[in-house]
Design an enzyme around this catalytic site. Structure first.
Site, PDB file in Angstrom:
ATOM      1  N   ARG A  90       0.838  -1.214   0.000  1.00  0.00           N
ATOM      2  CA  ARG A  90       0.000   0.000   0.000  1.00  0.00           C
ATOM      3  C   ARG A  90       0.863   1.251   0.000  1.00  0.00           C
ATOM      4  O   ARG A  90       0.488   2.265   0.557  1.00  0.00           O
ATOM      5  CB  ARG A  90      -0.919   0.013   1.214  1.00  0.00           C
ATOM      6  CG  ARG A  90      -0.154  -0.187   2.490  1.00  0.00           C
ATOM      7  CD  ARG A  90      -0.903   0.180   3.692  1.00  0.00           C
ATOM      8  NE  ARG A  90      -0.146  -0.305   4.826  1.00  0.00           N
ATOM      9  CZ  ARG A  90      -0.389  -0.014   6.072  1.00  0.00           C
ATOM     10  NH1 ARG A  90      -1.390   0.773   6.349  1.00  0.00           N
ATOM     11  NH2 ARG A  90       0.337  -0.509   7.034  1.00  0.00           N
ATOM     12  N   LYS A 110       2.063   6.586   1.123  1.00  0.00           N
ATOM     13  CA  LYS A 110       1.533   5.419   1.833  1.00  0.00           C
ATOM     14  C   LYS A 110       0.011   5.505   1.815  1.00  0.00           C
ATOM     15  O   LYS A 110      -0.552   6.532   2.202  1.00  0.00           O
ATOM     16  CB  LYS A 110       2.068   5.434   3.268  1.00  0.00           C
ATOM     17  CG  LYS A 110       1.678   4.214   4.077  1.00  0.00           C
ATOM     18  CD  LYS A 110       2.419   4.211   5.412  1.00  0.00           C
ATOM     19  CE  LYS A 110       1.881   3.128   6.325  1.00  0.00           C
ATOM     20  NZ  LYS A 110       2.481   3.212   7.661  1.00  0.00           N
ATOM     21  N   GLY A 123      -4.725  -1.735  -0.486  1.00  0.00           N
ATOM     22  CA  GLY A 123      -3.679  -0.753  -0.790  1.00  0.00           C
ATOM     23  C   GLY A 123      -3.946   0.630  -0.224  1.00  0.00           C
ATOM     24  O   GLY A 123      -3.203   1.564  -0.492  1.00  0.00           O
ATOM     25  N   ARG A 180      14.890  -2.436   4.737  1.00  0.00           N
ATOM     26  CA  ARG A 180      14.618  -3.081   6.028  1.00  0.00           C
ATOM     27  C   ARG A 180      15.448  -4.351   6.156  1.00  0.00           C
ATOM     28  O   ARG A 180      15.968  -4.854   5.152  1.00  0.00           O
ATOM     29  CB  ARG A 180      13.132  -3.493   6.076  1.00  0.00           C
ATOM     30  CG  ARG A 180      12.170  -2.400   5.702  1.00  0.00           C
ATOM     31  CD  ARG A 180      11.053  -2.916   4.786  1.00  0.00           C
ATOM     32  NE  ARG A 180      10.330  -1.782   4.186  1.00  0.00           N
ATOM     33  CZ  ARG A 180       9.247  -1.216   4.714  1.00  0.00           C
ATOM     34  NH1 ARG A 180       8.718  -1.723   5.793  1.00  0.00           N
ATOM     35  NH2 ARG A 180       8.687  -0.182   4.148  1.00  0.00           N
ATOM     36  N   ASP A 249      10.395  -6.766   8.976  1.00  0.00           N
ATOM     37  CA  ASP A 249      10.086  -5.837   7.877  1.00  0.00           C
ATOM     38  C   ASP A 249       9.851  -4.431   8.405  1.00  0.00           C
ATOM     39  O   ASP A 249       9.747  -3.484   7.622  1.00  0.00           O
ATOM     40  CB  ASP A 249       8.870  -6.317   7.074  1.00  0.00           C
ATOM     41  CG  ASP A 249       7.662  -6.587   7.948  1.00  0.00           C
ATOM     42  OD1 ASP A 249       7.765  -7.426   8.859  1.00  0.00           O
ATOM     43  OD2 ASP A 249       6.615  -5.947   7.740  1.00  0.00           O
ATOM     44  N   ASP A 259       7.085   2.502  10.933  1.00  0.00           N
ATOM     45  CA  ASP A 259       5.797   1.828  11.125  1.00  0.00           C
ATOM     46  C   ASP A 259       5.126   2.238  12.439  1.00  0.00           C
ATOM     47  O   ASP A 259       5.355   1.646  13.486  1.00  0.00           O
ATOM     48  CB  ASP A 259       5.900   0.298  11.044  1.00  0.00           C
ATOM     49  CG  ASP A 259       4.518  -0.312  10.816  1.00  0.00           C
ATOM     50  OD1 ASP A 259       3.543   0.151  11.466  1.00  0.00           O
ATOM     51  OD2 ASP A 259       4.393  -1.230   9.983  1.00  0.00           O
TER      52      ASP A 259
HETATM   53  P1  AMP Z   1       2.523  -3.552   8.245  1.00  0.00           P
HETATM   54  O1  AMP Z   1       1.649  -4.281   9.164  1.00  0.00           O
HETATM   55  O2  AMP Z   1       2.098  -2.149   8.008  1.00  0.00           O
HETATM   56  O3  AMP Z   1       3.976  -3.653   8.615  1.00  0.00           O
HETATM   57  O4  AMP Z   1       2.379  -4.246   6.816  1.00  0.00           O
HETATM   58  C1  AMP Z   1       2.725  -5.586   6.605  1.00  0.00           C
HETATM   59  C2  AMP Z   1       2.481  -5.952   5.160  1.00  0.00           C
HETATM   60  O5  AMP Z   1       1.089  -5.854   4.852  1.00  0.00           O
HETATM   61  C3  AMP Z   1       3.195  -5.065   4.147  1.00  0.00           C
HETATM   62  O6  AMP Z   1       3.571  -5.874   3.063  1.00  0.00           O
HETATM   63  C4  AMP Z   1       2.132  -4.094   3.750  1.00  0.00           C
HETATM   64  O7  AMP Z   1       2.357  -3.522   2.492  1.00  0.00           O
HETATM   65  C5  AMP Z   1       0.907  -4.981   3.746  1.00  0.00           C
HETATM   66  N1  AMP Z   1      -0.320  -4.221   3.933  1.00  0.00           N
HETATM   67  C6  AMP Z   1      -0.749  -3.607   5.047  1.00  0.00           C
HETATM   68  N2  AMP Z   1      -1.921  -2.980   4.856  1.00  0.00           N
HETATM   69  C7  AMP Z   1      -2.256  -3.181   3.564  1.00  0.00           C
HETATM   70  C8  AMP Z   1      -3.365  -2.794   2.738  1.00  0.00           C
HETATM   71  N3  AMP Z   1      -4.366  -2.041   3.212  1.00  0.00           N
HETATM   72  N4  AMP Z   1      -3.357  -3.195   1.465  1.00  0.00           N
HETATM   73  C9  AMP Z   1      -2.348  -3.934   0.974  1.00  0.00           C
HETATM   74  N5  AMP Z   1      -1.305  -4.347   1.673  1.00  0.00           N
HETATM   75  C10 AMP Z   1      -1.246  -3.977   2.965  1.00  0.00           C
HETATM   76 MG    MG Z   2       5.335  -2.225   8.020  1.00  0.00          MG
END
Ligand code: AMP
Ligand code: MG
Length: 475
Positions: A90, A110, A123, A180, A249, A259
């Site tokens: 996203r 983002k 996304g 990362r 990550d 994050d």
């Molecule tokens: P995060 O929890 O923000 O560290 O994200 C972990 C993974 O989930 C990453 O690959 C993000 O890009 C993906 N991700 C989180 N939220 C979304 C969303 N709304 N749509 C698509 N991918 C997402």
């Molecule tokens: Mg993240």
């Protein structure tokens, strides 16, 4: 005039590092907030960034001149479980800019729509989490914590469907890079050693140029990341900050905090405090953060292992030695932070014990973390303890060690932190279309060490009915 003079080094890496694509357009981009101070720090003109054309670009409706938009590939361990492919699901990296001082920064959107890494996600980013990241990341920067920053928040005019329907928004995130531990893991897991080496060269040039001159630059890189992460987590600990989702990550190579999902600053001190609604086992509890950071760095060491110099035994010993040094780095950084918080100079044998004693009586009383340390400057720390006798005893030891009520303490112990209830209130108001509390909170948090009587309410812990017990990733 070019609004953002891009210079894109990541886009020059091979195709398998990313997917090239533009952000997905939105219905009605409108500016919520532009960070003028950060724009100037980047050498950008805030007025140009606020033109309708640039606001539309920061909403994702067209690609600004010079950008080479892409979604980065990465993998990661999430709550200890391995995910071979995560990536920007996203987010879109527009490109990089060189600030007037020569520092390089990523400009990333983002919440900019789906990418090949979106899996089942839409996304998008709801407005609430965008405001949250804006507030907390900027507060961290003002507190002197290495962190990604927030350049702009743009409302999309579209709805985002989560547990509830929320307005959508796009955050313009600025980072010294978005590489990362999980970026290295992505290639290491595929046995793509050439890519690991290219990535290592990229981050050495960008973040650890001194490593290039070392006999084993890859080992120097590993040691550099370990030292910076140790210092970063020590800083978090000294502020009562709980990251909440320390997956690999979400662990940067630059040593910046990234994050701001379920993160939180503690009010009442509990060494094992957890806020994240999904952290059932307390893996990322406050007190676990140093050893989790070490665990994450061991994953980086594993990824770099084949590239270290020497035979297999030598490589293993070098990597293990670097990871094993983390606790010493952390302890040294933590002691330095905490000594400063207590205003004690030099280093003495009993310092760690003195600090631990204070934390232990704070835990027992669930004393407010921020107010207790701030209160050392004017003697009001004592008021944090229902039964002040143990504090008095501690304060006597502190004085014997040279501790004094001084103004110097107010320059390390903040008065204003982004307390959860304040953040939640600013978000709730923003969701109702009133961004005044968001603006005011940002203004207060931009100068966290200076007492301003008119903002006294912002120093206070939540009333019982205001308490926030849980935070959410909000993805
Ligand atoms: P995060 O929890 O923000 O560290 O994200 C972990 C993974 O989930 C990453 O690959 C993000 O890009 C993906 N991700 C989180 N939220 C979304 C969303 N709304 N749509 C698509 N991918 C997402
Ligand atoms: Mg993240």
């Amino acid at each position: 005039m070019t609004a953002i003079p891009f210079d894109n080094s990541f886009a020059r890496l091979p195709d398998r590092f990313y997917a090239r694509l533009a952000p997905e357009p939105v219905s009605a981009p409108s500016l919520i907030k532009m960070n003028h101070g950060l724009a100037r720090r980047l050498g950008l003109d805030p007025a140009t960034l606020e033109t309708p054309e640039m606001v539309a670009a920061l909403g994702g409706n067209h690609v600004p001149s010079g950008a080479e938009p892409l979604a980065q590939a990465y993998a990661g361990h999430q709550f200890g479980g391995w995910s071979p492919q995560l990536g920007d699901g996203r987010a879109i990296l527009l490109g990089e800019v060189l600030a007037p001082d020569g520092a390089r920064f990523d400009i990333q959107l983002k919440g900019s729509g789906q990418t090949p890494f979106s899996r089942r996600g839409d996304g998008r980013a709801p407005l609430g989490p965008v405001l949250r990241e804006y507030i907390v990341s900027e507060a961290m920067a003002a507190l002197g914590v290495p962190t990604t920053r927030s350049l702009a928040a743009v409302a999309t005019g579209d709805r985002v469907y989560r547990e509830t329907i929320e307005p959508g928004a796009v955050l313009t995130r600025v980072a010294s890079s978005h590489v990362r531990v999980g970026t290295f893991q992505f290639f290491a897991a595929r046995d793509d050693l050439e890519a690991v080496r290219l990535l290592a060269d990229h981050v050495i040039a960008r973040h650890y140029p001194e490593a290039a001159g070392e006999p084993d630059p890859i080992l120097a890189l590993l040691k550099g990341v370990i030292a910076r992460q140790a210092a970063l987590v020590a800083r978090w600990m000294a502020l009562g900050f709980i990251h909440g989702v320390m997956n690999t990550d979400n662990t940067t190579i630059s040593g910046e905090t990234i994050d701001y999902g379920p993160c939180a600053f503690m009010d009442g001190f509990d060494p094992m405090r957890v806020f994240s609604s999904i952290d059932h086992g307390g893996r990322y509890a406050y007190g676990n953060q140093p050893r989790i950071a070490q665990w994450n760095l061991a994953r980086l060491a594993q990824s770099l292992l084949p590239l270290l110099s020497g035979d297999e035994d030598a490589r293993l010993a070098a990597a293990q030695g670097a990871v094993d040094a983390f606790p010493d780095h952390f302890q040294a950084a933590w002691l330095a932070e905490m000594r400063a918080k207590l205003g004690i100079e030099g280093a003495e044998e009993g310092d760690a014990g003195l600090i631990e004693d204070l934390l232990s009586i704070m835990a027992e009383a669930e004393a407010d973390f921020t107010l207790t340390f701030r209160g050392l400057a004017d003697g009001s720390a004592r008021d944090r303890f229902p039964d002040p006798r143990r504090f008095d005893k501690w304060a006597q030891a502190w004085r014997e060690r040279g501790g004094r009520e001084t103004d110097a303490l107010t320059r390390v112990n903040p008065a204003y932190i982004p307390r959860n209830h304040l953040v939640e209130a600013a978000i709730a108001s923003g969701l109702n279309g009133n961004f005044d509390p968001f603006e005011e909170l940002l203004a207060v948090l931009s100068d966290p060490f200076t007492d301003r009587p008119e903002h006294a309410a912002y120093t206070q812990p939540p009333k019982p009915e205001e308490r926030v017990y849980q935070t959410f990733c909000g993805t």
